[in-house]
Write a protein that holds these residues in place. Sequence first.
Motif, short mmCIF file in Angstrom:
data_model
loop_
_atom_site.label_atom_id
_atom_site.label_comp_id
_atom_site.label_asym_id
_atom_site.label_seq_id
_atom_site.Cartn_x
_atom_site.Cartn_y
_atom_site.Cartn_z
N LEU A 1 0.53 -0.92 0.01
CA LEU A 1 0.32 -0.39 0.08
C LEU A 1 0.76 1.14 -0.04
O LEU A 1 0.54 2.25 -0.38
CB LEU A 1 -0.91 0.28 1.24
CG LEU A 1 -2.31 -1.07 1.50
CD1 LEU A 1 -3.19 -1.25 2.48
CD2 LEU A 1 -3.20 -0.50 0.14
N GLU A 2 1.90 1.15 0.82
CA GLU A 2 2.92 2.21 1.32
C GLU A 2 3.99 2.79 -0.95
O GLU A 2 3.74 3.74 -1.14
CB GLU A 2 4.20 2.60 1.85
CG GLU A 2 3.43 2.62 3.61
CD GLU A 2 3.94 2.69 3.99
OE1 GLU A 2 5.50 2.13 4.38
OE2 GLU A 2 3.19 2.40 5.51
N LEU A 3 4.20 1.33 -1.61
CA LEU A 3 3.58 1.70 -2.46
C LEU A 3 3.16 1.87 -3.66
O LEU A 3 4.10 2.62 -4.85
CB LEU A 3 4.92 0.11 -3.05
CG LEU A 3 6.69 0.18 -2.82
CD1 LEU A 3 6.66 -1.75 -2.93
CD2 LEU A 3 7.26 0.30 -2.62
N LEU A 4 1.85 1.83 -3.53
CA LEU A 4 1.28 2.22 -4.15
C LEU A 4 1.03 3.87 -4.49
O LEU A 4 0.28 3.62 -5.35
CB LEU A 4 -0.25 1.47 -3.84
CG LEU A 4 -1.26 1.92 -4.75
CD1 LEU A 4 -1.57 1.17 -5.94
CD2 LEU A 4 -3.17 0.36 -4.31
N ARG B 1 -0.25 8.83 -11.91
CA ARG B 1 -1.03 8.70 -12.64
C ARG B 1 -1.64 10.12 -12.16
O ARG B 1 -2.34 10.04 -13.39
CB ARG B 1 -1.99 7.38 -12.17
CG ARG B 1 -1.43 6.33 -12.72
CD ARG B 1 -1.37 5.58 -13.63
NE ARG B 1 -2.15 5.59 -14.24
CZ ARG B 1 -3.12 5.58 -15.27
NH1 ARG B 1 -1.87 5.39 -16.10
NH2 ARG B 1 -4.29 5.33 -15.86
N ALA B 2 -1.95 9.97 -11.19
CA ALA B 2 -2.59 11.94 -10.97
C ALA B 2 -1.92 12.50 -11.82
O ALA B 2 -2.50 13.59 -12.91
CB ALA B 2 -2.48 12.41 -9.20
N LEU C 1 -8.57 7.69 -3.30
CA LEU C 1 -8.36 6.21 -4.11
C LEU C 1 -7.21 6.39 -3.40
O LEU C 1 -6.70 5.65 -2.45
CB LEU C 1 -7.86 5.46 -5.27
CG LEU C 1 -7.31 4.64 -5.71
CD1 LEU C 1 -8.48 3.45 -5.16
CD2 LEU C 1 -7.24 3.97 -7.29
N LEU C 2 -6.68 7.67 -3.46
CA LEU C 2 -5.50 7.73 -2.52
C LEU C 2 -5.43 8.20 -0.77
O LEU C 2 -4.29 7.10 -0.20
CB LEU C 2 -4.52 8.97 -2.91
CG LEU C 2 -3.43 9.40 -2.64
CD1 LEU C 2 -2.18 8.09 -3.11
CD2 LEU C 2 -2.70 10.67 -3.50
N LEU C 3 -6.41 8.81 -0.82
CA LEU C 3 -6.61 8.77 0.30
C LEU C 3 -6.93 7.05 1.16
O LEU C 3 -7.11 7.20 2.72
CB LEU C 3 -7.79 9.76 0.34
CG LEU C 3 -8.34 10.24 2.26
CD1 LEU C 3 -7.01 11.45 2.75
CD2 LEU C 3 -9.69 10.99 2.39
N LEU C 4 -8.23 6.84 0.74
CA LEU C 4 -7.95 5.20 0.89
C LEU C 4 -6.74 4.21 1.12
O LEU C 4 -6.38 3.94 1.52
CB LEU C 4 -9.67 4.78 -0.21
CG LEU C 4 -9.62 2.97 0.41
CD1 LEU C 4 -10.25 2.85 1.50
CD2 LEU C 4 -9.60 2.43 -0.67
#
Length: 161
Positions: free
Chosen positions: A77-80, A87-88, A107-110
């Motif tokens: 998740l930390e790499l995502l 992408r943003a 999605l980033l916040l989640l």
Amino acid sequence: MTQPTMQPQTGQGQPPAAVRELPGGAGAPGARFGPQARRQEKAKRPRATLTRLAAYLGPHMTVLGIVAALVVVTTALELLGPYLFGRAIDVYIAQRDLNGLRGISLLLLLTYFMAWLSQFGQAYLIVGLAQNVLRSLRRDLFGHLQTLSLAFFDRNPPGEL
């Protein structure tokens, strides 16, 4: 006119004599005073000692497995997060797509919330596991001390057990 003051000279880079006289220097990092000044003993057979201590982790293998899985989840998740930021910027900000930017922001916040939750779970489980292992170790040590004779405690002073 001011008069020059006399400074006691010490060797270049050496502390004053009062500091040099104390073992480790006054306030020197790692300076130990009192009972901690004794030399630390090492285990005679470290492998055997670690094996005996590892036996206390045996009943908690399920928790250790969950913690290992949470480490992998947290890392993923930390790499995502940085990938989603890229992408943003590349897709949604460059093309001025506010709806897409809003979606990827959520999605980033989640993603970061789930990473925090996973890391919290790791910490919670590890602390609980450490407390349980220490309780077992202390219980066994106390039980062993109760089996020793009073003569043993007469021969060995407190703090030397």
